[in-house]
Design an enzyme around this catalytic site. Structure first.
Site, PDB file in Angstrom:
ATOM      1  N   GLU A   1       0.820  -1.228   0.000  1.00 60.14           N
ATOM      2  CA  GLU A   1       0.000   0.000   0.000  1.00 60.14           C
ATOM      3  C   GLU A   1       0.850   1.274   0.000  1.00 60.14           C
ATOM      4  O   GLU A   1       0.627   2.185   0.814  1.00 60.14           O
ATOM      5  CB  GLU A   1      -0.972  -0.005   1.189  1.00 60.14           C
ATOM      6  CG  GLU A   1      -2.009  -1.099   1.078  1.00 60.14           C
ATOM      7  CD  GLU A   1      -3.137  -1.012   2.098  1.00 60.14           C
ATOM      8  OE1 GLU A   1      -3.089  -0.166   3.010  1.00 60.14           O
ATOM      9  OE2 GLU A   1      -4.083  -1.807   1.980  1.00 60.14           O
TER      10      GLU A   1
ATOM     11  N   GLU B   1      -5.478  -8.463  -0.218  1.00 59.21           N
ATOM     12  CA  GLU B   1      -6.167  -8.108   1.040  1.00 59.21           C
ATOM     13  C   GLU B   1      -7.622  -7.909   0.690  1.00 59.21           C
ATOM     14  O   GLU B   1      -7.963  -6.982  -0.063  1.00 59.21           O
ATOM     15  CB  GLU B   1      -5.596  -6.827   1.676  1.00 59.21           C
ATOM     16  CG  GLU B   1      -4.344  -7.074   2.474  1.00 59.21           C
ATOM     17  CD  GLU B   1      -3.841  -5.847   3.226  1.00 59.21           C
ATOM     18  OE1 GLU B   1      -4.665  -5.111   3.815  1.00 59.21           O
ATOM     19  OE2 GLU B   1      -2.617  -5.637   3.215  1.00 59.21           O
TER      20      GLU B   1
HETATM   21  O1  AHR Z   1      -5.133  -5.657   7.303  1.00 60.42           O
HETATM   22  C1  AHR Z   1      -5.003  -4.472   8.035  1.00 60.42           C
HETATM   23  C2  AHR Z   1      -4.299  -3.371   7.239  1.00 60.42           C
HETATM   24  O2  AHR Z   1      -5.140  -2.939   6.211  1.00 60.42           O
HETATM   25  C3  AHR Z   1      -3.028  -3.753   6.532  1.00 60.42           C
HETATM   26  O3  AHR Z   1      -1.925  -3.697   7.368  1.00 60.42           O
HETATM   27  C4  AHR Z   1      -2.934  -2.734   5.453  1.00 60.42           C
HETATM   28  O4  AHR Z   1      -2.226  -3.202   4.331  1.00 60.42           O
HETATM   29  C5  AHR Z   1      -4.374  -2.389   5.154  1.00 60.42           C
HETATM   30  O5  AHR Z   1      -4.565  -1.013   5.103  1.00 60.42           O
END
Ligand code: AHR
Length: 502
Positions: A175, A294
């Site tokens: 990110e 994610e």
């Molecule tokens: O999963 C929690 C967080 O969400 C992670 O660390 C990040 O990559 C995302 O913003």
């Protein structure tokens, strides 16, 4: 309560794509109680001699997790992998600035890769492109994948691992488009750094697969320009573009929330088109795939300040029935988009926005565990391009949302398959007539299992762990060459299919 009717047509030669096994991945971050007290807790009565929670390991195995992304997440951008190797007594205790927590480094690369081996899952390791430089990223690949005989590989051997692990999947940061990220960069800065890291990492081991850090959600102001820019800089040097997204019922509108599959599909379509555009621009022969590494529901618990504790309780989201139905349709999207999606990682695995919660001596499977388990254990072979004819409904912002959301798989090796059906209707069951008139041996349903309930907010607790679980469903039959399944309101169902001659 009434019943409505829908039709599903399957054809075993109308294939979306071969299903990548990596669509059923997970994510383990050094955050809250995911690693410590989640997968690793020496003080738990369930721990083995190495401190690994056997109950959690067994639950993840049963869930069918195929690949695990590690060690973050936002944590990654401040992490030095060298802190997590070598004798545990000498590992530094450090401040993790991402989650304002204390990191003891008692769990690191060796422990994680050993965990993956026990689980039977592939690892997906991240390199830090926040505070980390390209030399450290390159050294990590040497440490993990190079044969003994050079400095970093020999450090690995000295730390107890003679043979290289041969880790295939590597993420180029996390990110990096987000201002919250340690060492946040703009698209050109990130693209250039990722390119230089990628070159060194592949020179170390050309067989690795590199994941470029795409937009951290489709809500980012830089989306999708970020993705186009970094692809233009790195296209020939990377294999996969990542996407992240967390869903939520923030306005408490179940009907809209249950219609989210369309948003998920549009997100994939946009990034797949962006990849196609850059491929054409570069006159490239290769196609970069997508890794939704994610994804999950996350909106209720936003506790992200660890107050400088070890393993603080952070974002321990409690999942209910409607969340499980969103997870189920997300998985349907993975099959429907399996031509462009190569990997997906449910974020996260234990305690932190997770399907599994633990106390020192107990473990709870949340509602979202079940749809994942149902699909990961069944979807093999090819994803089929199912035709669906369903009654529809409208919400405040969308119209023509089909009441049922469907995906299907078929494995020619075993002559078995599965049809996955989410019924979004909140009060009526749906009779789904599944036809498979493809000229091949007839298909029958052999069993069905369903997650359902009449309260979208119902959830499991340590005292009542069976409120929302997968239950066998008997309401299927065969009529006029079709399979007729009646699925309950607010349900996610998997129907097992088998062809007659098998
Ligand atoms: O999963 C929690 C967080 O969400 C992670 O660390 C990040 O990559 C995302 O913003």
């Amino acid at each position: 309560m009434g019943t409505q009717q829908a039709k599903v047509l399957l054809h075993r030669q109308r294939i979306v794509s071969k299903i990548s096994p990596y669509l059923f991945g997970g994510f383990v971050e050094h955050m809250g109680r995911c690693v410590y007290e989640g997968i690793y807790e020496p003080a738990s009565p369930h721990a083995d001699a190495n401190g690994i929670r056997r109950d959690v390991l067994a639950a993840l195995k049963n869930m069918g997790v195929t690949i695990i992304r590690y060690p973050g997440g936002n944590f990654l951008s401040g992490y030095d992998w060298r802190d997590g190797v070598g004798p545990k007594s000498q590992r530094p205790r450090k401040r993790d600035l991402a989650w304002k927590s204390i990191e003891t480094n008692q769990f690191g690369t060796h422990e994680f890769l050993d965990y993956c081996a026990q689980l039977g899952a592939d690892p997906m390791l991240g390199v830090n492109l926040g505070t980390g430089d390209i030399a450290l990223a390159s050294a990590y690949v040497e440490y993990v994948n190079a044969p003994a005989g050079t400095y970093w590989a020999d450090q690995r051997v000295a730390n107890g691992q003679r043979d290289p692990w041969g880790v295939k999947w590597w993420c180029l940061g996390n990110e990096m488009d987000g201002p919250w990220q340690i060492g946040h960069l703009d698209a050109v800065e990130y693209g250039k750094k990722a390119l230089e890291a990628a070159k060194m990492m592949k020179w170390n081991d050309e067989s690795i697969k590199l994941v470029l850090a795409g937009s951290s959600s489709n809500g980012m102001p830089t989306y999708p320009t970020w993705d186009r820019t970094i692809l233009e800089l790195c296209y020939e040097h990377v294999d996969v573009l990542s996407m992240h997204y967390y869903a939520g019922n923030r306005i408490d509108d179940t009907a809209s929330y249950l219609g989210l599959a369309r948003t998920f599909e549009e997100y994939v379509d946009t990034l797949a088109s962006t990849v196609q555009y850059v491929k054409a621009l570069k006159r490239s022969k290769k196609t970069v795939k997508l890794s939704w590494d994610e994804w999950n529901v996350w909106y209720k618990n936003m506790q992200m300040d660890g107050k400088w504790e070890v393993a603080p309780h952070l974002i321990e989201e409690v999942y209910n029935l409607e969340d499980a139905l969103v997870v189920a349709q997300w998985l349907n999207v993975f099959l429907r988009k399996s031509d462009v999606l190569e990997a997906a990682c449910l974020a996260q695995m234990v305690n932190v926005i997770a399907p599994i919660l633990t106390t020192k001596d107990q473990m709870l499977l949340q509602s979202t565990y079940y749809p994942f388990q149902m699909m990961a254990s069944r979807a093999r072979g090819n994803a089929l391009d199912a035709y669906v004819d369903s009654p529809v409904y409208s919400t405040k912002s969308e119209s023509d949302i089909p009441y049922i959301d469907v995906s299907a798989s078929w494995d020619n090796n075993t002559n078995t398959g599965a049809c996955f059906i989410v019924n979004r209707h909140q009060s009526e069951s749906m009779t789904v007539i599944i036809r498979c008139d493809d000229g091949m041996p007839a298909v029958k349903a052999t069993a069905a299992v369903s997650v359902y309930g009449n309260n979208p907010k119902a959830h499991n607790t340590f005292d009542a762990p069976d409120a929302i679980v997968a239950r066998p469903l008997q309401s299927f039959a065969h009529q006029d060459g079709a399979i007729v399944v009646t699925v309950p309101p607010m349900s996610a169902t998997a129907v097992d299919l088998k062809s007659e001659n098998s």
